[in-house]
Structures are given as C-alpha cells and as structure tokens.
Design an enzyme around this catalytic site. Structure first.
Site, PDB file in Angstrom:
ATOM      1  CG  HIS A 104      -2.019  -1.027   1.109  1.00 20.83           C
ATOM      2  ND1 HIS A 104      -3.306  -0.718   0.779  1.00 20.83           N
ATOM      3  CD2 HIS A 104      -1.981  -2.373   1.250  1.00 20.83           C
ATOM      4  CE1 HIS A 104      -4.034  -1.825   0.742  1.00 20.83           C
ATOM      5  NE2 HIS A 104      -3.241  -2.849   1.028  1.00 20.83           N
TER       6      HIS A 104
ATOM      7  CG  ASP B  92       0.049   9.393   0.395  1.00 23.76           C
ATOM      8  OD1 ASP B  92       0.003   8.188   0.682  1.00 23.76           O
ATOM      9  OD2 ASP B  92      -0.714  10.257   0.895  1.00 23.76           O
TER      10      ASP B  92
HETATM   11  P1  ADP Z   1      -2.993   6.688   4.690  1.00 29.08           P
HETATM   12  O1  ADP Z   1      -3.342   5.322   4.250  1.00 29.08           O
HETATM   13  O2  ADP Z   1      -1.532   6.993   4.518  1.00 29.08           O
HETATM   14  O3  ADP Z   1      -3.460   7.031   6.057  1.00 29.08           O
HETATM   15  P2  ADP Z   1      -5.018   7.616   2.782  1.00 29.08           P
HETATM   16  O4  ADP Z   1      -5.364   8.993   2.377  1.00 29.08           O
HETATM   17  O5  ADP Z   1      -4.814   6.674   1.654  1.00 29.08           O
HETATM   18  O6  ADP Z   1      -3.730   7.714   3.712  1.00 29.08           O
HETATM   19  O7  ADP Z   1      -6.162   6.998   3.684  1.00 29.08           O
HETATM   20  C1  ADP Z   1      -6.651   7.616   4.824  1.00 29.08           C
HETATM   21  C2  ADP Z   1      -7.998   6.996   5.150  1.00 29.08           C
HETATM   22  O8  ADP Z   1      -8.304   7.258   6.518  1.00 29.08           O
HETATM   23  C3  ADP Z   1      -9.129   7.554   4.316  1.00 29.08           C
HETATM   24  O9  ADP Z   1      -9.953   6.508   3.878  1.00 29.08           O
HETATM   25  C4  ADP Z   1      -9.859   8.489   5.260  1.00 29.08           C
HETATM   26  O10 ADP Z   1     -11.260   8.561   5.048  1.00 29.08           O
HETATM   27  C5  ADP Z   1      -9.583   7.881   6.617  1.00 29.08           C
HETATM   28  N1  ADP Z   1      -9.497   8.967   7.616  1.00 29.08           N
HETATM   29  C6  ADP Z   1      -8.694  10.019   7.523  1.00 29.08           C
HETATM   30  N2  ADP Z   1      -8.901  10.843   8.559  1.00 29.08           N
HETATM   31  C7  ADP Z   1      -9.826  10.298   9.330  1.00 29.08           C
HETATM   32  C8  ADP Z   1     -10.442  10.675  10.535  1.00 29.08           C
HETATM   33  N3  ADP Z   1     -10.136  11.785  11.177  1.00 29.08           N
HETATM   34  N4  ADP Z   1     -11.339   9.849  11.042  1.00 29.08           N
HETATM   35  C9  ADP Z   1     -11.653   8.710  10.398  1.00 29.08           C
HETATM   36  N5  ADP Z   1     -11.116   8.317   9.257  1.00 29.08           N
HETATM   37  C10 ADP Z   1     -10.211   9.090   8.715  1.00 29.08           C
HETATM   38  C1  G6P Z   2      -0.934   3.385   6.099  1.00 29.80           C
HETATM   39  C2  G6P Z   2      -0.301   2.009   5.953  1.00 29.80           C
HETATM   40  C3  G6P Z   2      -1.108   0.956   6.714  1.00 29.80           C
HETATM   41  C4  G6P Z   2      -1.302   1.399   8.156  1.00 29.80           C
HETATM   42  C5  G6P Z   2      -1.921   2.797   8.207  1.00 29.80           C
HETATM   43  C6  G6P Z   2      -2.081   3.326   9.626  1.00 29.80           C
HETATM   44  O1  G6P Z   2      -2.165   3.377   5.480  1.00 29.80           O
HETATM   45  O2  G6P Z   2      -0.202   1.668   4.574  1.00 29.80           O
HETATM   46  O3  G6P Z   2      -0.453  -0.295   6.682  1.00 29.80           O
HETATM   47  O4  G6P Z   2      -2.123   0.494   8.856  1.00 29.80           O
HETATM   48  O5  G6P Z   2      -1.096   3.698   7.480  1.00 29.80           O
HETATM   49  O6  G6P Z   2      -0.872   3.226  10.317  1.00 29.80           O
HETATM   50  P1  G6P Z   2      -0.707   2.351  11.636  1.00 29.80           P
HETATM   51  O7  G6P Z   2       0.766   2.334  11.875  1.00 29.80           O
HETATM   52  O8  G6P Z   2      -1.484   3.074  12.668  1.00 29.80           O
HETATM   53  O9  G6P Z   2      -1.255   0.993  11.360  1.00 29.80           O
END
Ligand code: ADP
Ligand code: G6P
Length: 483
Positions: A166, A382
């Site tokens: 991912h 990202d």
């Molecule tokens: P990452 O996987 O690096 O965190 P992404 O943008 O791909 O970044 O995914 C973030 C996900 O987490 C999104 O689906 C978003 O809706 C969810 N998310 C982000 N902020 C919040 C929040 N404050 N509360 C709940 N869900 C959240």
């Molecule tokens: C990204 C990574 C996931 C991870 C998430 C939250 O989306 O690709 O593998 O689970 O961040 O991070 P955390 O360390 O809290 O699992």
C-alpha cells in the site's frame, strides 16, 4: 468451502481497554478503509493484531476479545509489548516506512528490530496456517508483512498467495541500502501475484529483483523456484457509492439533523458572499507534507491579502504512531506553525486555520468533504492517497477543486486535479488562488471526468481484478506443471 483470508498488521477495528471494558474503534488509514469494504462485501476472514498487548490480557479478557472480533469475521495475532517496540515501531516504522518514502535521514538499521520483524512475521504465519485449508486464497497486505508470503508458501505450496503493497516501492538505489534486502525480496517472492498502486512502484520492484537477486524477469513475470509469478499495478479505488450516497443524504438533510460541526462550517460560508474553505485530512505523518502545506498557506495569505477574512483552512490531522520520535516532533512543529500563522493573521472576526488533532466519525468527514470548496493535499510521498478520491466522490454537484501533489500515487489517475510540487510554495500559492477563482463550468468539467473514473474503478472492482489476476496466475502454474 474455499475462503479468502485477508492478512494485515492492523485489523479493521482496534480494541482498547477502559476500566476493563473493551472499546472498539474503526482503524484509520487507506488499507483499513479500503479493505473493510471488500471484507464486508465478501465472505473473508481477516487476520491481524487486535490493538492490545499480550501482557494486558488474561485468559478471560482474551476470550472476550476473540469473541468480539470473531463477530466481525476477524481473528487475532497476539503481540507482546516488546514485539510492538521492535517490530512495529522499530523495523516497520523506523526502517521500512521512512525508507520506502525516501526519508533516508529518518531510517534506522537495527539488528534487534530486524530479528523481531522476522519473529513477528513467523507469528502471523502460524496463525494464518492454523486457519488455512487447501484451496483457500490468502491475500497479504503491506510493508509490515513482507516475509509472510514465503513463510506461507513454504508450508502450503498449493495455496494461492497474493501480496499488495500500500506504500511506494522505492527505486533500486534506495532499496539497496537495506542490510536485509535479499531476505525481504525473497519473502515477497513467496506470493504468486504481487500488486502495487502504480506502474513506477512495480518497475522499481522488478529492478531490485533483477539487480539484487539476479533473477530474470520477462515483462512482468519472474521465474522463481519452479514457479512463474506475476507483478502488476492495481491502483486502489474507494467505495464510491458509499461516499456519494452519504454526501447526497447530507445535502437532503433538514437543519434539525445537522451536526454542530456542519452548522459551524455553514456559518463561515454565510459570513461573506465569497467565503470559502480549504480542507486537508491526513494522519499526522511526515510523509504527508503538513508543515510544507502550512507554510505555503502562510505564503498565500502574504502574497494574496485579498483572501484574508474570506478563506478558512480546515486542517484535520489524525493521531498516528505517536511513540515514534519523528511523529512527536512533527506534532510539535504543526502545533507551532498553526499557532504562529493564526497569531499573525487572525482578526476579531476571523481565524485563518481551524486545526483538529483527532479522529472523526464518518458523518463528520462527510460534513468536511461536502462543505469545503477546495481540498489541498500535498504529500511529499504517498503510496496512493484515498482522501483525494473521497473528496471528489462526495462532490455531488460537481463543484470543488482538488489541489494534489504529484508525489501521491493518486495523481497518476487524477490528471484533472490541479497538480503541484509539494516543495514549491510559489506554485502552491498560485494554484490555491486559481482553485479559489475557478469557474463552476471548469470545476464541473474536471470533476465529471474524475468521478466517472472513480465510479468505474471502485475498491470492489480493484479487489476483483486482483483476485482474477491471482487465480489466472495459479492456473498458469497448473499448465506449466502439467506440461
Ligand atoms: P494513509 O493510508 O496513509 O493514512 P489515505 O489517504 O490513503 O492515507 O487513507 C486515509 C484513510 O483514513 C481515508 O480513507 C480516510 O477517510 C480515513 N481517515 C482520515 N482521517 C480520518 C479521521 N479523522 N477519522 C476517520 N477516518 C479518517
Ligand atoms: C498506512 C499504511 C497501513 C497502516 C496505516 C495506519 O495506510 O499503509 O499499513 O495500517 O497507514 O498506520 P498504523 O501504523 O497506525 O497501522
């Protein structure tokens, strides 16, 4: 009956203890939100860590935890506090995460972290094997479990194993700095199909396989230990209808049902005829470029003072990995920057930045997505960035402008967004101005393209395509073996 087993470090729900009671919260992050839709739509079993330390559980509590997660078709791998320090905070988040995002200055190489990484991958393998029958399909996710495909394949050669990363896979020049590069690649090659978000990550991986393991690759196939494995790119989508339908429901909602947050957002929009809001949502992570974004916003207010008192920047940062020193420093830097910028520009009627450091329920996320005319998403690196896609999906009237970093995997599929280099403040400031002044026709034209694509290539479709390719790879093995 054959089943699909999803494996990731984190389960879609996290369990914590409050006064000896279990509290269940949804996990945050692209992997969790994306795969949750796939899991809920199918008949899979999801294996991962529950969020609790082994030391905090007695047999009775363990039973309660297992029962709570079994209800969600999940099973837990038990991890100790030491595992979490060395495997999770250590190797996963102090070695692989920074290195794969090109933050070499944050990358540490510690033998004891590596030993723990191997040990915890073995623990995952044990739990997965306990639940696996011949004919099952196993889908392993992300950088915390790079050794798992080989550990499974070694024991169960007849089981189909897929792996999806991912986050970015870095270029060979970066990856080769890892002391344990061969072992990690061999671990990944236990899979029959390896998936990445973009063609570039796939290409980087194949280049490391060729140059480090000296294996031949033929287009996107690798011959390895009598098997032919496939490597491909599968850009992850979102649950388009879930976000769109939630946004439609919000538009139709009577004032009595509006959340307090929505009421406050509406109040800002009504404060001036040309009032607008700019939104950003991310985990508080140094890869997301939050300080850069804040400095660019400050520069924007300096360069274009006509937007003062009209534009408000909503910064939602979700707490993440707060035991890692780099994340603590980032929190401090973000707090200070927000304070400084608000101190510099605030008036009695206006605060330029609204900063939330917390997780929010889905309804509030929709409030934010639907109220803000501009989304400013500026990661330094990202893997994908699903927030960019969620924002566009919720723009039911086709208005709204997405300003997106070229360094996000999502930029490859979202050409109609305004793409920026996250290190170029001048460009970000000028693009923000352009976004705030864009005509409704242009907004609608750009969003229509992106929405069509997001609807067509939803997360469900993404998972189906991956599974289809995995099963095709398996059939190809049969042909080779029986020839
Ligand atoms: P990452 O996987 O690096 O965190 P992404 O943008 O791909 O970044 O995914 C973030 C996900 O987490 C999104 O689906 C978003 O809706 C969810 N998310 C982000 N902020 C919040 C929040 N404050 N509360 C709940 N869900 C959240
Ligand atoms: C990204 C990574 C996931 C991870 C998430 C939250 O989306 O690709 O593998 O689970 O961040 O991070 P955390 O360390 O809290 O699992």
């Amino acid at each position: 009956m054959n089943k699909t087993i999803i494996v990731s470090n984190r389960l879609p729900l996290q369990i914590s203890l409050h006064n000896n009671n279990l509290v269940l919260t949804p996990s945050v992050g692209g992997l969790a939100t994306g795969m949750k839709s796939v899991h809920e739509g199918g008949k899979s079993l999801w294996i991962g860590w529950s969020g609790l330390k082994e030391e905090d559980l007695d047999p009775k509590l363990t039973e309660k935890v297992n029962a709570a997660i079994a209800k969600e078709n999940c099973a837990a791998v038990s991890l100790t506090g030491k595992d979490l320090n060395n495997f999770y905070y250590g190797f996963s988040n102090n070695t692989l995460w920074p290195m794969f995002h090109y933050f070499m200055e944050y990358t540490t190489f510690e033998g004891k972290h590596w030993e723990s990484y191997k040990e915890v991958n073995r623990k995952f393998a044990e739990t997965v094997l306990e639940h696996t029958n011949d004919g099952d399909t196993i889908w392993v996710h992300d950088y915390q479990l790079l050794l798992l495909p080989e550990l499974i394949k070694r024991e169960r050669p007849n089981v189909s194993v897929g792996f999806f990363l991912h986050i970015p896979f870095p270029s060979y020049e970066v990856f080769r700095a890892l002391p344990w590069r061969e072992e990690l690649l061999n671990g990944m090659l236990g899979a029959d199909l390896l998936g990445f978000h973009t063609y570039d990550y796939e290409r980087h991986f194949l280049s490391s396989v060729r140059r480090i393991l000296r294996l031949d690759t033929h287009f996107n196939e690798i011959s390895y230990q009598g098997r032919t494995l496939r490597v491909d790119s599968f850009p992850m989508g979102i649950d388009y209808n879930k976000f769109r339908n939630a946004a439609i429901a919000h538009h139709e909602q009577g004032p009595e049902y509006k959340s307090d947050l929505k009421k406050r957002l509406d109040a800002h929009l009504q404060s001036a005829p040309d009032a607008k809001m700019i939104l950003s949502i991310d985990r508080l992570d140094y890869t997301k470029g939050i300080p850069n974004r804040l400095k660019a916003f400050e520069y924007f207010l300096d360069k274009y003072p006509q937007f003062r008192e009209k534009v408000r920047f909503i910064l939602l940062a979700v707490p993440s990995r707060s035991n890692v020193p780099q994340y603590q420093l980032l929190k401090k830097e973000t707090d200070e920057l927000v304070g400084r910028i608000n101190g510099k520009f605030s008036t009695v009627n206006w605060t330029p930045i609204w900063y939330f450091y917390r997780s929010m329920p889905f309804e509030n996320l929709i409030d934010l997505y639907t109220s803000c005319g501009v989304a400013l998403i500026t990661p330094i690196r990202d893997g994908m960035n699903l927030v960019a896609k969620e924002y566009i999906a919720t723009r039911v009237d086709k208005d709204g402008v997405l300003v997106l970093s070229e360094m996000a995997g999502a930029a490859k599929e979202m050409n109609e967004a305004l793409l920026i280099n996250p290190n170029n403040f001048e460009q970000i400031a000028d693009t923000l101005k352009r976004a705030l002044e864009m005509t409704e026709e242009e907004q609608a034209e750009r969003n229509a393209f992106m929405q069509r694509r997001l609807e067509r290539y939803s997360v469900e479709k993404w998972a189906k395509e991956f599974m289809k390719a995995l099963h095709a790879t398996k059939q190809q093995h049969h042909v080779i073996v029986s020839k």
